[in-house]
Design a protein around this motif. Structure first.
Motif, PDB file in Angstrom:
ATOM      1  N   SER A  17       0.882  -0.683  -0.159  1.00 24.61           N
ATOM      2  CA  SER A  17      -0.296  -0.023   0.335  1.00 24.61           C
ATOM      3  C   SER A  17       0.849   1.247  -0.056  1.00 24.61           C
ATOM      4  N   LEU A  18       0.205   2.351  -0.458  1.00 24.96           N
ATOM      5  CA  LEU A  18       0.910   3.281  -0.592  1.00 24.96           C
ATOM      6  C   LEU A  18      -0.204   4.360  -0.230  1.00 24.96           C
ATOM      7  N   ARG A  19       0.228   5.238   0.174  1.00 29.64           N
ATOM      8  CA  ARG A  19      -1.024   6.564   0.226  1.00 29.64           C
ATOM      9  C   ARG A  19       0.070   7.969  -0.218  1.00 29.64           C
ATOM     10  N   LEU A  20      -0.781   8.400  -1.082  1.00 27.15           N
ATOM     11  CA  LEU A  20      -0.509  10.419  -1.656  1.00 27.15           C
ATOM     12  C   LEU A  20      -1.248  10.801  -1.704  1.00 27.15           C
ATOM     13  N   SER A  21      -0.568  12.246  -0.525  1.00 28.17           N
ATOM     14  CA  SER A  21      -1.045  13.549  -0.950  1.00 28.17           C
ATOM     15  C   SER A  21      -1.111  14.406  -1.617  1.00 28.17           C
ATOM     16  N   CYS A  22      -1.951  15.649  -2.249  1.00 30.55           N
ATOM     17  CA  CYS A  22      -0.916  16.576  -2.789  1.00 30.55           C
ATOM     18  C   CYS A  22      -2.094  17.744  -2.374  1.00 30.55           C
ATOM     19  N   ILE A  69      -9.998   7.665  -3.199  1.00 31.23           N
ATOM     20  CA  ILE A  69      -9.571   8.943  -2.955  1.00 31.23           C
ATOM     21  C   ILE A  69     -10.282   9.715  -1.848  1.00 31.23           C
ATOM     22  N   SER A  70     -10.380  10.619  -1.859  1.00 29.32           N
ATOM     23  CA  SER A  70     -10.616  11.590  -0.539  1.00 29.32           C
ATOM     24  C   SER A  70     -10.065  12.515  -0.349  1.00 29.32           C
ATOM     25  N   ARG A  71     -10.503  13.841   0.391  1.00 29.98           N
ATOM     26  CA  ARG A  71      -9.924  15.424  -0.171  1.00 29.98           C
ATOM     27  C   ARG A  71     -10.245  15.665   1.794  1.00 29.98           C
ATOM     28  N   ASP A  72      -9.638  16.687   2.153  1.00 34.35           N
ATOM     29  CA  ASP A  72      -9.493  18.090   3.181  1.00 34.35           C
ATOM     30  C   ASP A  72     -10.123  19.210   2.677  1.00 34.35           C
ATOM     31  N   ASN A  73     -10.783  19.577   2.271  1.00 35.78           N
ATOM     32  CA  ASN A  73     -11.661  20.688   1.936  1.00 35.78           C
ATOM     33  C   ASN A  73     -10.554  21.860   2.413  1.00 35.78           C
ATOM     34  N   ALA A  74     -10.809  22.089   3.749  1.00 34.41           N
ATOM     35  CA  ALA A  74      -9.789  23.217   4.893  1.00 34.41           C
ATOM     36  C   ALA A  74      -8.902  23.369   4.544  1.00 34.41           C
ATOM     37  N   LYS A  75      -7.947  22.065   4.514  1.00 41.15           N
ATOM     38  CA  LYS A  75      -6.292  21.744   4.126  1.00 41.15           C
ATOM     39  C   LYS A  75      -6.091  22.480   2.689  1.00 41.15           C
ATOM     40  N   ASN A  76      -7.451  21.873   1.377  1.00 38.97           N
ATOM     41  CA  ASN A  76      -6.692  22.080   0.235  1.00 38.97           C
ATOM     42  C   ASN A  76      -5.880  21.012  -0.294  1.00 38.97           C
ATOM     43  N   THR A  77      -6.411  19.844   0.024  1.00 42.15           N
ATOM     44  CA  THR A  77      -5.105  18.347  -0.052  1.00 42.15           C
ATOM     45  C   THR A  77      -6.037  17.627  -0.145  1.00 42.15           C
ATOM     46  N   VAL A  78      -6.016  17.004  -1.406  1.00 46.91           N
ATOM     47  CA  VAL A  78      -6.324  15.561  -1.680  1.00 46.91           C
ATOM     48  C   VAL A  78      -5.365  14.396  -1.751  1.00 46.91           C
ATOM     49  N   TYR A  79      -6.586  12.769  -0.717  1.00 40.40           N
ATOM     50  CA  TYR A  79      -5.489  12.205  -1.002  1.00 40.40           C
ATOM     51  C   TYR A  79      -6.350  10.629  -1.646  1.00 40.40           C
TER      52      TYR A  79
END
Length: 121
Positions: A17-22, A69-79
């Motif tokens: 497994s791997l987890r990417l962040s952007c 895929i998921s996202r944190d709108n408060a952090k403007n980040t997608v995973y």
């Protein structure tokens, strides 16, 4: 200026497994859809997964049931959580976002620089 910065790529064994962040940063008024694309050597860039600001998702058939895929709108980040990785998942993964820039108050499309994911024993 808006930047999309990816992290989390690397070398992993098949089945791993791997987890990417952007993270998107800069003069952003709003972000609409965010997504992940990938490009393997000798192949065209393809959509892996996308998510709207409301949380609706869609996936390429090849990754359904394995990637999330998921996202944190408060952090403007997608995973992108990638499980049960296969050698055919090896590619450069690119983050993509549709955003409204404060400077123009118009929608733009942005890309990250890419992060390499290698699945090999």
């Amino acid at each position: 200026q808006v930047q999309l910065v990816e992290s989390g790529g690397g070398l992993v064994q098949p089945g791993g497994s791997l987890r990417l962040s952007c993270a998107a940063s800069g003069s952003i008024f709003r972000i609409n859809a965010m997504g992940w694309y990938r490009q393997a050597p000798g192949k065209e860039r393809e959509l892996v997964a996308a998510i709207t600001s409301g949380g609706s998702t869609n996936y390429a058939d090849s990754v359904k049931g394995r990637f999330t895929i998921s996202r944190d709108n408060a952090k403007n980040t997608v995973y992108l959580q990638m499980n049960s990785l296969k050698p055919e998942d090896t590619a450069v993964y690119y983050c993509n976002a549709e955003f409204m820039a404060i400077a123009t108050m118009r929608w733009h499309e942005g890309w990250g620089q890419g992060t390499l994911v290698t699945v090999s024993s």
